[in-house]
Design a protein around this motif. Sequence first.
Motif, PDB file in Angstrom:
ATOM      1  N   ALA B 153      39.939  24.012  38.908  1.00 26.96           N
ATOM      2  CA  ALA B 153      40.687  23.607  40.108  1.00 26.96           C
ATOM      3  C   ALA B 153      41.968  24.433  40.245  1.00 26.96           C
ATOM      4  O   ALA B 153      42.364  24.795  41.360  1.00 26.96           O
ATOM      5  CB  ALA B 153      41.019  22.118  40.054  1.00 26.96           C
ATOM      6  N   SER B 154      42.609  24.753  39.110  1.00 26.65           N
ATOM      7  CA  SER B 154      43.851  25.540  39.178  1.00 26.65           C
ATOM      8  C   SER B 154      43.570  26.945  39.711  1.00 26.65           C
ATOM      9  O   SER B 154      44.337  27.489  40.496  1.00 26.65           O
ATOM     10  CB  SER B 154      44.545  25.598  37.813  1.00 26.65           C
ATOM     11  OG  SER B 154      43.960  26.581  36.961  1.00 26.65           O
ATOM     12  N   GLN B 155      42.449  27.543  39.328  1.00 26.59           N
ATOM     13  CA  GLN B 155      42.136  28.883  39.818  1.00 26.59           C
ATOM     14  C   GLN B 155      41.702  28.866  41.296  1.00 26.59           C
ATOM     15  O   GLN B 155      42.147  29.693  42.086  1.00 26.59           O
ATOM     16  CB  GLN B 155      41.063  29.551  38.951  1.00 26.59           C
ATOM     17  CG  GLN B 155      40.634  30.907  39.486  1.00 26.59           C
ATOM     18  CD  GLN B 155      41.769  31.932  39.560  1.00 26.59           C
ATOM     19  OE1 GLN B 155      42.101  32.574  38.588  1.00 26.59           O
ATOM     20  NE2 GLN B 155      42.393  32.068  40.723  1.00 26.59           N
ATOM     21  N   GLY B 157      42.286  26.465  43.589  1.00 22.25           N
ATOM     22  CA  GLY B 157      43.415  26.044  44.423  1.00 22.25           C
ATOM     23  C   GLY B 157      44.381  27.201  44.646  1.00 22.25           C
ATOM     24  O   GLY B 157      44.886  27.407  45.754  1.00 22.25           O
ATOM     25  N   GLY B 158      44.612  27.970  43.584  1.00 17.29           N
ATOM     26  CA  GLY B 158      45.523  29.108  43.689  1.00 17.29           C
ATOM     27  C   GLY B 158      44.974  30.201  44.586  1.00 17.29           C
ATOM     28  O   GLY B 158      45.719  30.908  45.271  1.00 17.29           O
ATOM     29  N   LEU B 159      43.661  30.319  44.615  1.00 17.52           N
ATOM     30  CA  LEU B 159      43.012  31.296  45.494  1.00 17.52           C
ATOM     31  C   LEU B 159      43.231  30.898  46.963  1.00 17.52           C
ATOM     32  O   LEU B 159      43.521  31.747  47.809  1.00 17.52           O
ATOM     33  CB  LEU B 159      41.516  31.319  45.169  1.00 17.52           C
ATOM     34  CG  LEU B 159      40.785  32.661  45.138  1.00 17.52           C
ATOM     35  CD1 LEU B 159      41.559  33.721  44.390  1.00 17.52           C
ATOM     36  CD2 LEU B 159      39.405  32.477  44.518  1.00 17.52           C
ATOM     37  N   ILE B 171      44.451  40.242  47.972  1.00 17.08           N
ATOM     38  CA  ILE B 171      43.535  39.086  47.958  1.00 17.08           C
ATOM     39  C   ILE B 171      43.307  38.521  49.356  1.00 17.08           C
ATOM     40  O   ILE B 171      42.212  38.053  49.684  1.00 17.08           O
ATOM     41  CB  ILE B 171      44.067  37.976  47.011  1.00 17.08           C
ATOM     42  CG1 ILE B 171      43.680  38.311  45.565  1.00 17.08           C
ATOM     43  CG2 ILE B 171      43.519  36.608  47.398  1.00 17.08           C
ATOM     44  CD1 ILE B 171      43.941  37.200  44.589  1.00 17.08           C
ATOM     45  N   ARG B 181      33.807  38.049  42.964  1.00 16.84           N
ATOM     46  CA  ARG B 181      33.429  38.897  41.834  1.00 16.84           C
ATOM     47  C   ARG B 181      34.627  39.111  40.878  1.00 16.84           C
ATOM     48  O   ARG B 181      34.488  39.093  39.658  1.00 16.84           O
ATOM     49  CB  ARG B 181      32.950  40.247  42.374  1.00 16.84           C
ATOM     50  CG  ARG B 181      32.243  41.155  41.380  1.00 16.84           C
ATOM     51  CD  ARG B 181      32.026  42.551  41.943  1.00 16.84           C
ATOM     52  NE  ARG B 181      33.266  43.247  42.278  1.00 16.84           N
ATOM     53  CZ  ARG B 181      34.134  43.731  41.382  1.00 16.84           C
ATOM     54  NH1 ARG B 181      33.907  43.599  40.098  1.00 16.84           N
ATOM     55  NH2 ARG B 181      35.229  44.340  41.783  1.00 16.84           N
ATOM     56  N   LEU B 182      35.815  39.287  41.466  1.00 17.25           N
ATOM     57  CA  LEU B 182      37.012  39.542  40.656  1.00 17.25           C
ATOM     58  C   LEU B 182      37.403  38.334  39.799  1.00 17.25           C
ATOM     59  O   LEU B 182      37.816  38.485  38.657  1.00 17.25           O
ATOM     60  CB  LEU B 182      38.196  39.929  41.570  1.00 17.25           C
ATOM     61  CG  LEU B 182      38.163  41.348  42.145  1.00 17.25           C
ATOM     62  CD1 LEU B 182      39.081  41.471  43.356  1.00 17.25           C
ATOM     63  CD2 LEU B 182      38.566  42.366  41.064  1.00 17.25           C
ATOM     64  N   VAL B 183      37.298  37.134  40.367  1.00 13.90           N
ATOM     65  CA  VAL B 183      37.734  35.948  39.622  1.00 13.90           C
ATOM     66  C   VAL B 183      36.612  35.333  38.794  1.00 13.90           C
ATOM     67  O   VAL B 183      36.863  34.479  37.934  1.00 13.90           O
ATOM     68  CB  VAL B 183      38.340  34.862  40.550  1.00 13.90           C
ATOM     69  CG1 VAL B 183      39.518  35.422  41.342  1.00 13.90           C
ATOM     70  CG2 VAL B 183      37.304  34.266  41.476  1.00 13.90           C
ATOM     71  N   PRO B 185      34.637  36.088  36.132  1.00 14.58           N
ATOM     72  CA  PRO B 185      34.681  35.944  34.677  1.00 14.58           C
ATOM     73  C   PRO B 185      35.715  34.903  34.236  1.00 14.58           C
ATOM     74  O   PRO B 185      35.511  34.200  33.243  1.00 14.58           O
ATOM     75  CB  PRO B 185      35.085  37.345  34.196  1.00 14.58           C
ATOM     76  CG  PRO B 185      34.708  38.276  35.308  1.00 14.58           C
ATOM     77  CD  PRO B 185      34.910  37.482  36.561  1.00 14.58           C
ATOM     78  N   ASN B 186      36.822  34.782  34.985  1.00 12.53           N
ATOM     79  CA  ASN B 186      37.842  33.805  34.631  1.00 12.53           C
ATOM     80  C   ASN B 186      37.361  32.378  34.866  1.00 12.53           C
ATOM     81  O   ASN B 186      37.557  31.486  34.040  1.00 12.53           O
ATOM     82  CB  ASN B 186      39.118  34.070  35.444  1.00 12.53           C
ATOM     83  CG  ASN B 186      39.875  35.288  34.949  1.00 12.53           C
ATOM     84  OD1 ASN B 186      39.282  36.182  34.327  1.00 12.53           O
ATOM     85  ND2 ASN B 186      41.168  35.341  35.204  1.00 12.53           N
ATOM     86  N   VAL B 187      36.701  32.156  36.001  1.00 12.01           N
ATOM     87  CA  VAL B 187      36.175  30.823  36.292  1.00 12.01           C
ATOM     88  C   VAL B 187      35.081  30.462  35.287  1.00 12.01           C
ATOM     89  O   VAL B 187      35.009  29.349  34.779  1.00 12.01           O
ATOM     90  CB  VAL B 187      35.631  30.746  37.744  1.00 12.01           C
ATOM     91  CG1 VAL B 187      34.992  29.385  38.018  1.00 12.01           C
ATOM     92  CG2 VAL B 187      36.756  31.008  38.747  1.00 12.01           C
ATOM     93  N   ARG B 189      34.822  31.473  32.214  1.00 14.27           N
ATOM     94  CA  ARG B 189      35.438  31.110  30.920  1.00 14.27           C
ATOM     95  C   ARG B 189      35.890  29.646  30.938  1.00 14.27           C
ATOM     96  O   ARG B 189      35.661  28.899  29.989  1.00 14.27           O
ATOM     97  CB  ARG B 189      36.637  32.001  30.615  1.00 14.27           C
ATOM     98  CG  ARG B 189      37.404  31.523  29.392  1.00 14.27           C
ATOM     99  CD  ARG B 189      38.559  32.393  28.942  1.00 14.27           C
ATOM    100  NE  ARG B 189      39.288  31.670  27.896  1.00 14.27           N
ATOM    101  CZ  ARG B 189      40.408  30.978  28.121  1.00 14.27           C
ATOM    102  NH1 ARG B 189      40.968  30.940  29.314  1.00 14.27           N
ATOM    103  NH2 ARG B 189      40.972  30.302  27.124  1.00 14.27           N
ATOM    104  N   TYR B 190      36.508  29.227  32.040  1.00 11.88           N
ATOM    105  CA  TYR B 190      36.941  27.821  32.133  1.00 11.88           C
ATOM    106  C   TYR B 190      35.744  26.871  32.077  1.00 11.88           C
ATOM    107  O   TYR B 190      35.830  25.783  31.526  1.00 11.88           O
ATOM    108  CB  TYR B 190      37.705  27.587  33.437  1.00 11.88           C
ATOM    109  CG  TYR B 190      39.101  28.191  33.473  1.00 11.88           C
ATOM    110  CD1 TYR B 190      39.841  28.386  32.309  1.00 11.88           C
ATOM    111  CD2 TYR B 190      39.693  28.542  34.686  1.00 11.88           C
ATOM    112  CE1 TYR B 190      41.127  28.923  32.352  1.00 11.88           C
ATOM    113  CE2 TYR B 190      40.977  29.075  34.737  1.00 11.88           C
ATOM    114  CZ  TYR B 190      41.686  29.271  33.561  1.00 11.88           C
ATOM    115  OH  TYR B 190      42.956  29.795  33.611  1.00 11.88           O
TER     116      TYR B 190
END
Lengths: 196, 196
Positions: B153-155, B157-159, B171, B181-183, B185-187, B189-190
């Motif tokens: 949600a933090s990623q 929401g920040g987007l 962005i 595609r950019l975000v 791998p980060n999502v 991982r969460y």
Amino acid sequence: MSIRSGRRPGQSGTREAILAAARARFAEVGFDKASIRSIAAAAEVDSALVHHYFGSKQELFAAAVDLPIDPAFILEAIQNAPLAELGTVLPRTMLTVWDSEAGPGVVAAFRSIMAGGDTALVRTFIVQVVLASVRDRIDNPKGSADLRISLVASQLGGLLVTRKVLGIEPIASLPAEEVARLVAPNVQRYLTGDLD
Amino acid sequence: MSIRSGRRPGQSGTREAILAAARARFAEVGFDKASIRSIAAAAEVDSALVHHYFGSKQELFAAAVDLPIDPAFILEAIQNAPLAELGTVLPRTMLTVWDSEAGPGVVAAFRSIMAGGDTALVRTFIVQVVLASVRDRIDNPKGSADLRISLVASQLGGLLVTRKVLGIEPIASLPAEEVARLVAPNVQRYLTGDLD
């Protein structure tokens, strides 16, 4: 706000005139291009007086946008951190500010901007003040710095929203140090990782 | 809002009474614990009538909070995605909604909630409706699902904040597919990565 001609303003009038000129200038051309000289000219005062009242351009900016913290605190933490630790230092520094006495002021300012305030000033603050202090170090490959900065902003902005505005658990209640640790690898990827 | 006794409300009065009862109930006890039965009782109508007017509880929720999209669109995309691809599918689905005709409505609702609206309802929507549909699949190790959901949600929401409210470049202007595609791998991982 302008100074009435034919009347010498008091200290407080001068200070306010400088702030009004700074707000207008920062909003118009952004932080980088707004010179102290141009702000002083718009306020009809000498540049030295601007420095006398507000110190650096960053401090003037903080005063102009009613920032309840001294950006030097954030900038020093960022500039002193080794590149490989920035992914931890950046969120930790932000979380420390939000959880501090200045936190409610930061959250209130953020909420009011979300509500329809001047987004140009926040954009300027995030991109040209806070994150610009790392721009050169993360511009690898050359030309990727803006993308990296906007991705970092998306994670840190979202952290502010979930922890301080929406109160989504457990992020809302975990110690700042723990939240910084959880998001650190993600922020580090945005700063120095492979984005292809 | 309540129905005046001694007078049979028309269709539109009944619909409004159900929506008012739903809003109150969702805000009070959250999405999961608010039963159609309890909402119907508060609105002094039969449960069957609630289903007749609004369909599922998710659709009732969407109507109650004036959500300008059908949550089924989001839920289906999430439920049909393999776990290893959720990190891409989640942001891509959200970005598609924000960039669609419904986007301005979503952004407006988000901004008004940031400004001081009812955060309990958004929290409920994010945590109990959208992300709950993946909760069981990402609860590994057991008990980590809520933490994973709040990080996602933090990623996301920040987007929304950087792309649609603050307009931070690049962005704000990149194609949705590219941002996803950019975000991703980060999502991912969460959702499924090692958080220790």
